[in-house]
Enzyme design. Structure first.
Site, PDB file in Angstrom:
ATOM      1  N   HIS A   1       1.278 -11.221   1.411  1.00 50.00           N
ATOM      2  CA  HIS A   1       0.158 -10.569   0.737  1.00 50.00           C
ATOM      3  C   HIS A   1      -0.459 -11.418  -0.377  1.00 50.00           C
ATOM      4  O   HIS A   1      -1.634 -11.271  -0.711  1.00 50.00           O
ATOM      5  CB  HIS A   1       0.611  -9.222   0.181  1.00 50.00           C
TER       6      HIS A   1
ATOM      7  N   TYR B   1       0.812  -1.214   0.000  1.00 49.89           N
ATOM      8  CA  TYR B   1       0.000   0.000   0.000  1.00 49.89           C
ATOM      9  C   TYR B   1       0.853   1.275   0.000  1.00 49.89           C
ATOM     10  O   TYR B   1       0.321   2.366  -0.223  1.00 49.89           O
ATOM     11  CB  TYR B   1      -0.935   0.041   1.214  1.00 49.89           C
TER      12      TYR B   1
END
Length: 280
Positions: A105, A52
């Site tokens: 992730h 992110y």
């Protein structure tokens, strides 16, 4: 008391629910104000990630809240580079000494190192005391089968896109995870009302909204909870965060959960990680 109660993980730790996610629209942006707003709204679980590109601002939002670290639950995720170094950098960016949950992730991010080898490194980090729980995100059944049964620690969590429009494809993974004691956490849970709409699904939501006196958002989150799935919200609207905090124990009737399943399964719309629909 919120219906979105906490969950006990397979390592006996307790994960706070719901989580406030700092991806999607906040990717690459300053998330400090949003994180502060979420904490001020009563949420105590902050979900972030290396991918992110905003961990530093997340850390600033956490610090600005003034809430003691021990009252917060912090999740972050690995994407690229050396796993140990990435984790150390996440701690520095977040300005914390430990995280409660560290995830890989996606299986595609683990593949350069090997799925088993990557998991071994997460186990090593857990043993260091800097991580309370370890898990994965966007892992398919075939990905998990490569290491789950031989791992020292099973993944505590698998965070995936989960809503009625992926339920048909996701239910096998959900069943597998639950059979192994792996909590499924959902992101993108409001996609059926924020992206593509279908008249028959909207009609059902309208009917159930009247029956339970709940918004469409609350219905979808209660639907996820009915499947024993933890909710991650990315809402930037204070009123929606307040609504999540104030939900008052509404449990959907099983027949209504099944109707949402049935109509949702008529459609398939995945908005993130298309690899989840592919076979290994």
């Amino acid at each position: 008391m919120s219906y979105f109660n906490d969950f006990r993980l397979n390592d006996n730790a307790v994960i706070l629910s719901p989580a406030y996610g700092t991806g999607t629209v906040l990717k690459g942006r300053d998330a400090a104000k949003n994180v502060l707003q979420a904490i001020q709204s009563g949420l105590r679980h902050i979900d972030c990630a290396q991918f992110y590109e905003n961990e530093e601002s997340v850390g600033k939002g956490i610090k600005a809240s003034g809430v003691p670290r021990e009252e917060l639950y912090i999740t972050t995720k690995y994407a690229t580079g050396d796993i140990r170094e990435t984790f150390r950098n996440s701690l520095l960016s977040l300005e914390v000494d430990y995280v409660d949950l560290f995830l890989i992730h996606s299986a595609k991010y683990a593949q350069p190192h090997g799925l088993m080898e990557s998991w071994d490194l997460l186990e090593e980090l857990k043993d260091s005391g800097k991580i309370r729980s370890i898990g994965v995100s966007n892992y398919r059944v075939d990905d998990l089968k490569q290491f789950v049964d031989t791992a020292k620690y099973k993944p505590a969590v698998n965070q995936i896109e989960f809503h009625p429009f992926v339920y048909g494809k996701a239910k096998e993974l959900l069943s597998y995870c639950q059979s192994k004691g792996i909590l499924v956490a959902s992101y993108g849970g409001l996609s059926p009302i924020t992206k593509i709409r279908h008249e028959d699904f909207d009609d059902l939501l309208n009917k159930l909204s009247q029956k339970y006196n709940l918004s469409h958002q609350a219905l979808l989150y209660n639907w996820a909870r009915a499947h024993n799935v933890m909710v991650v919200t990315t809402s930037s609207k204070a009123e929606r965060l307040e609504e999540i905090k104030s939900l008052s124990g509404t449990k959907l009737d099983q027949e209504d959960v099944e109707e949402l399943d049935r109509i949702g399964e008529k459609y398939h719309h995945r908005y993130y990680m298309s690899v989840m629909d592919e076979k290994e």
